[in-house]
Motif scaffolding. Sequence first.
Motif, PDB file in Angstrom:
ATOM      1  N   ASN A   4      -7.716 -71.293 -14.392  1.00 35.73           N
ATOM      2  CA  ASN A   4      -7.958 -71.602 -15.794  1.00 35.73           C
ATOM      3  C   ASN A   4      -7.010 -70.795 -16.655  1.00 35.73           C
ATOM      4  O   ASN A   4      -6.438 -69.795 -16.203  1.00 35.73           O
ATOM      5  CB  ASN A   4      -9.408 -71.296 -16.175  1.00 35.73           C
ATOM      6  N   GLN A   5      -6.870 -71.209 -17.900  1.00 34.72           N
ATOM      7  CA  GLN A   5      -5.939 -70.533 -18.800  1.00 34.72           C
ATOM      8  C   GLN A   5      -6.297 -69.056 -18.950  1.00 34.72           C
ATOM      9  O   GLN A   5      -5.414 -68.210 -19.034  1.00 34.72           O
ATOM     10  CB  GLN A   5      -5.918 -71.228 -20.157  1.00 34.72           C
ATOM     11  N   ASP A   6      -7.587 -68.711 -18.927  1.00 33.87           N
ATOM     12  CA  ASP A   6      -7.971 -67.302 -19.088  1.00 33.87           C
ATOM     13  C   ASP A   6      -7.719 -66.470 -17.822  1.00 33.87           C
ATOM     14  O   ASP A   6      -7.888 -65.255 -17.834  1.00 33.87           O
ATOM     15  CB  ASP A   6      -9.410 -67.161 -19.573  1.00 33.87           C
ATOM     16  N   ASP A   7      -7.284 -67.110 -16.728  1.00 29.05           N
ATOM     17  CA  ASP A   7      -6.880 -66.375 -15.523  1.00 29.05           C
ATOM     18  C   ASP A   7      -5.461 -65.827 -15.655  1.00 29.05           C
ATOM     19  O   ASP A   7      -5.047 -64.976 -14.885  1.00 29.05           O
ATOM     20  CB  ASP A   7      -6.948 -67.272 -14.277  1.00 29.05           C
ATOM     21  N   LEU A   9      -2.997 -63.574 -17.355  1.00 27.84           N
ATOM     22  CA  LEU A   9      -3.004 -62.350 -18.165  1.00 27.84           C
ATOM     23  C   LEU A   9      -1.561 -61.972 -18.461  1.00 27.84           C
ATOM     24  O   LEU A   9      -1.006 -61.039 -17.867  1.00 27.84           O
ATOM     25  CB  LEU A   9      -3.746 -61.239 -17.416  1.00 27.84           C
ATOM     26  N   SER A  11      -0.017 -60.581 -20.998  1.00 27.57           N
ATOM     27  CA  SER A  11       0.281 -59.251 -21.548  1.00 27.57           C
ATOM     28  C   SER A  11       0.230 -58.176 -20.470  1.00 27.57           C
ATOM     29  O   SER A  11       0.872 -57.133 -20.597  1.00 27.57           O
ATOM     30  CB  SER A  11      -0.686 -58.908 -22.681  1.00 27.57           C
ATOM     31  N   ARG A  16      -5.006 -63.782 -12.345  1.00 26.58           N
ATOM     32  CA  ARG A  16      -6.275 -63.566 -11.630  1.00 26.58           C
ATOM     33  C   ARG A  16      -6.507 -64.776 -10.733  1.00 26.58           C
ATOM     34  O   ARG A  16      -6.520 -65.918 -11.206  1.00 26.58           O
ATOM     35  CB  ARG A  16      -7.404 -63.396 -12.641  1.00 26.58           C
ATOM     36  N   ASP A  38       4.751 -68.675 -20.503  1.00 22.71           N
ATOM     37  CA  ASP A  38       4.587 -68.591 -21.949  1.00 22.71           C
ATOM     38  C   ASP A  38       5.182 -69.837 -22.615  1.00 22.71           C
ATOM     39  O   ASP A  38       4.570 -70.431 -23.511  1.00 22.71           O
ATOM     40  CB  ASP A  38       5.242 -67.320 -22.482  1.00 22.71           C
ATOM     41  N   ASP A  47      -2.321 -80.213 -26.592  1.00 27.63           N
ATOM     42  CA  ASP A  47      -3.427 -79.646 -27.345  1.00 27.63           C
ATOM     43  C   ASP A  47      -4.158 -80.800 -28.017  1.00 27.63           C
ATOM     44  O   ASP A  47      -3.503 -81.635 -28.649  1.00 27.63           O
ATOM     45  CB  ASP A  47      -2.891 -78.659 -28.386  1.00 27.63           C
ATOM     46  N   ALA A  51      -9.818 -76.413 -20.047  1.00 33.34           N
ATOM     47  CA  ALA A  51      -9.680 -74.974 -19.813  1.00 33.34           C
ATOM     48  C   ALA A  51      -8.696 -74.686 -18.682  1.00 33.34           C
ATOM     49  O   ALA A  51      -8.230 -73.563 -18.527  1.00 33.34           O
ATOM     50  CB  ALA A  51     -11.036 -74.361 -19.477  1.00 33.34           C
ATOM     51  N   LEU A  53      -5.497 -74.208 -16.363  1.00 30.95           N
ATOM     52  CA  LEU A  53      -4.162 -73.696 -16.667  1.00 30.95           C
ATOM     53  C   LEU A  53      -3.126 -74.810 -16.534  1.00 30.95           C
ATOM     54  O   LEU A  53      -2.318 -75.028 -17.418  1.00 30.95           O
ATOM     55  CB  LEU A  53      -3.815 -72.520 -15.754  1.00 30.95           C
TER      56      LEU A  53
END
Length: 153
Positions: A4-7, A9, A11, A16, A38, A47, A51, A53
Amino acid sequence: MALNQDDLLLSEGQLRVRGKGNKLRFVPLAPETIQLLDHYLRLERPDPCAAALFVSLQGTARGVRMTPAGLRSLFRYHRQTTGVALANPHRFRHTFASDMIRAGVSLPALMRLMGHADIQTTLHYAQITPQDVYLEYVRAVAKRIRRLPVMPQ
C-alpha cells in the motif's frame, strides 16, 4: 503485490514489506529508486486512487490495485518490446541476490533483505560463477596481505 502507499517510507528511504507468515521487514531503497517512486506518486499515479501502491494506469481498471495477471501482462509487454526473453520478477530476485553478493553484501544481510528464514534459501538465489569466487578471493587477499617494507640499501 499487496503493498500500500503507506508502506512506502520515502523520507526514511525504506519500504515496509509483509512476507510469508505476515512477517514484517523493512527494505532499504536506493536514492535512484526513491526518485523514481516519488515521480510515480506525484506525476503518474492517478487521483483518486486505491490505497494500493501500484495501480493500473490505463483502461477501465485505472487507479485500481495491479493484479498478478496485470503484472504478468506488463512483463510480457516489456519482454516483447525489449527482446529480454527471461525477464520476470523471480529472475530479478536471482539477479538481485547475485549482484549483492558480488558487491560484498554478507549472506546474513542478504538473507534479511530477501526475507528468508533459512540461509540455504538465500544460497539458492545467489548464483556465483568460478570467476566470482576467484575475484572475491583476490579481493580478500589484497586486503589482508600487507606489503613488506622496502629495506634501505
